[in-house]
Write a protein that holds these residues in place. Structure first.
Motif, mmCIF file in Angstrom:
data_model
loop_
_atom_site.group_PDB
_atom_site.id
_atom_site.type_symbol
_atom_site.label_atom_id
_atom_site.label_comp_id
_atom_site.label_asym_id
_atom_site.label_seq_id
_atom_site.Cartn_x
_atom_site.Cartn_y
_atom_site.Cartn_z
ATOM 1 N N TYR A 144 -15.711 40.700 54.821
ATOM 2 C CA TYR A 144 -15.566 38.999 54.593
ATOM 3 C C TYR A 144 -15.746 39.323 53.520
ATOM 4 C CZ TYR A 144 -18.597 35.307 54.410
ATOM 5 O OH TYR A 144 -19.045 33.830 54.315
ATOM 6 N N ILE A 145 -16.575 40.071 53.042
ATOM 7 C CA ILE A 145 -17.092 40.461 51.225
ATOM 8 C C ILE A 145 -15.682 39.978 50.232
ATOM 9 C CG2 ILE A 145 -18.159 41.880 49.489
ATOM 10 C CD1 ILE A 145 -20.421 42.566 51.499
ATOM 11 N N LEU A 146 -14.745 41.116 50.589
ATOM 12 C CA LEU A 146 -13.559 41.477 50.006
ATOM 13 C C LEU A 146 -13.039 40.011 50.480
ATOM 14 C CD1 LEU A 146 -12.861 45.009 50.195
ATOM 15 C CD2 LEU A 146 -13.293 43.668 48.897
ATOM 16 N N LYS A 147 -13.040 39.367 51.134
ATOM 17 C CA LYS A 147 -12.360 38.550 51.419
ATOM 18 C C LYS A 147 -12.419 36.247 50.946
ATOM 19 C CE LYS A 147 -10.691 35.501 54.845
ATOM 20 N NZ LYS A 147 -10.108 35.341 56.214
ATOM 21 N N SER A 148 -13.832 36.807 50.784
ATOM 22 C CA SER A 148 -14.845 36.116 50.093
ATOM 23 C C SER A 148 -15.073 35.978 48.527
ATOM 24 C CB SER A 148 -16.317 35.765 50.716
ATOM 25 O OG SER A 148 -16.852 36.555 49.800
ATOM 26 N N GLY A 149 -14.277 37.144 47.866
ATOM 27 C CA GLY A 149 -14.728 37.180 46.453
ATOM 28 C C GLY A 149 -15.839 37.583 46.015
ATOM 29 N N ILE B 194 -8.072 43.235 53.813
ATOM 30 C CA ILE B 194 -7.967 44.796 54.748
ATOM 31 C C ILE B 194 -6.953 46.053 54.201
ATOM 32 C CG2 ILE B 194 -6.221 44.306 55.325
ATOM 33 C CD1 ILE B 194 -8.262 45.692 57.856
ATOM 34 N N GLU B 195 -5.860 46.033 52.962
ATOM 35 C CA GLU B 195 -5.920 47.003 52.484
ATOM 36 C C GLU B 195 -6.511 47.361 51.815
ATOM 37 O OE1 GLU B 195 -2.054 44.470 53.702
ATOM 38 O OE2 GLU B 195 -4.075 44.047 52.746
ATOM 39 N N ILE B 196 -7.169 46.716 50.776
ATOM 40 C CA ILE B 196 -8.111 47.475 50.086
ATOM 41 C C ILE B 196 -9.562 48.233 50.566
ATOM 42 C CG2 ILE B 196 -9.492 46.557 48.575
ATOM 43 C CD1 ILE B 196 -7.739 44.568 47.100
ATOM 44 N N SER C 264 -3.324 41.982 42.259
ATOM 45 C CA SER C 264 -1.756 42.599 43.224
ATOM 46 C C SER C 264 -1.314 42.510 44.690
ATOM 47 C CB SER C 264 -2.045 44.270 42.638
ATOM 48 O OG SER C 264 -3.373 44.739 44.368
ATOM 49 N N PRO C 265 -0.813 42.398 45.545
ATOM 50 C CA PRO C 265 -0.157 41.952 46.427
ATOM 51 C C PRO C 265 -0.618 43.146 47.602
ATOM 52 C CG PRO C 265 1.993 43.959 45.395
ATOM 53 C CD PRO C 265 0.641 43.769 44.470
ATOM 54 N N LEU C 266 -2.225 42.987 47.332
ATOM 55 C CA LEU C 266 -3.014 43.427 48.971
ATOM 56 C C LEU C 266 -4.188 42.653 49.111
ATOM 57 C CD1 LEU C 266 -4.353 47.163 46.289
ATOM 58 C CD2 LEU C 266 -2.588 47.320 48.724
ATOM 59 N N ALA D 145 2.752 42.014 57.862
ATOM 60 C CA ALA D 145 1.211 42.152 58.138
ATOM 61 C C ALA D 145 0.157 42.542 57.315
ATOM 62 C CB ALA D 145 0.791 42.014 59.507
ATOM 63 N N VAL D 146 0.810 43.576 56.942
ATOM 64 C CA VAL D 146 0.314 44.485 55.704
ATOM 65 C C VAL D 146 0.936 45.593 54.900
ATOM 66 C CG1 VAL D 146 -1.347 47.263 56.201
ATOM 67 C CG2 VAL D 146 -1.850 45.573 58.162
#
Length: 269
Positions: free
Chosen positions: A259-264, A115-117, A110-112, A16-17
């Motif tokens: 949410y911002i990171l997920k939306s790009g 949530i990791e970022i 990257s494989p991130l 998951a992480v």
């Protein structure tokens, strides 16, 4: 003869992480500011000392709590203000620089996950804030200006909560800004005024009732007031209330940042 230890062709389940990638990104961001420690750690430490010297002379000696020397009242707020500003600067500059240089693509490929970022960058910002606090505390303690905290737990809690909040805001600011001028606008016209008007140099009990309400709506006030409580044992607001308010703010900010990171948003364009 094939070396079976290589596990060729075997897919590794990240889970998951991606903890390895998260730690690697965190370590990269920590090394980024420690490589220029004179700018990122030493400079804020000296700035805090200069604030102590100048404002302890220039500002009304009765601006703090009654019966407490003004410089004793002043120092915890100055240190927390420096922690918050550097936590914000670390994450905002990381995203802004990556976007300008084009290296943000490497992060996105990257494989991130988001949530990791989010965790890696905010914890790196918190780490820089704690490094600034440690350096400033050691200097002021060596000079006999600051004593050890009375409540060590509250000190760590408010340092982490305050630094995390500003690191998250710094991430969102770095993503939103498209050039350094826009980032400077957020820092100069939002972050610094909130920090200066949060009871750093005075007790908000000295403010008129109408302005007290404004001060209580400022989350940075609770971080500064909480750290002051950990050193002096007195505060304008209950440390429990302040901690809960910061916790709620961090949950909201963290969720919005994720949410911002997920939306790009402004990252994939």
């Amino acid at each position: 003869m094939i070396n079976k230890n290589l596990n060729l062709g075997v897919r590794r389940d990240i889970g998951a992480v991606n903890w390895t990638a998260l730690y690697t990104l965190y370590l990269k961001e920590v090394k980024r500011f420690t490589n220029v420690f004179l700018q990122t750690i030493t400079a804020p430490m000296i700035t805090t000392l200069l604030f102590v010297v100048v404002f302890s002379i220039a500002i009304d000696r009765n601006a703090g709590f009654i019966g407490i020397p003004f410089i004793t009242f002043l120092v915890p707020g100055l240190i927390m203000m420096s922690v918050l500003q550097n936590s914000f600067a670390n994450v905002s500059s990381a995203f802004m620089t990556a976007k300008v240089q084009g290296s943000i693509v490497d992060l996105l490929m990257s494989p991130l996950g988001p949530i990791e970022i989010l965790i890696a960058h905010t914890l790196a910002g918190v780490t820089r804030g704690l490094c600034v606090f440690t350096a400033s505390f050691c200097l002021l303690w060596a000079l006999g200006i600051l004593n050890f905290p009375n409540h060590f737990f509250w000190m760590l809690l408010f340092l982490f909560q305050g630094a995390f909040a500003l690191a998250t805001i710094g991430m969102m600011a770095g993503i939103w800004a498209q050039k350094f001028d826009q980032l400077a606008i957020i820092s100069n016209f939002i972050i610094q005024p909130l920090a200066f008007l949060s009871g750093t140099f005075y007790s908000i009990e000295r403010l008129p009732e109408s302005l007290k309400i404004v001060a209580y709506c400022n989350p940075i006030f609770y971080a500064i007031d909480g750290l002051r409580f950990s050193f002096l044992g007195i505060s304008d607001a209950s440390p429990i209330t302040g901690s809960l308010i910061l916790f709620v703010c961090n949950v909201i900010l963290g969720s919005f940042g994720w949410y911002i990171l997920k939306s790009g948003y402004r990252l994939r364009s």
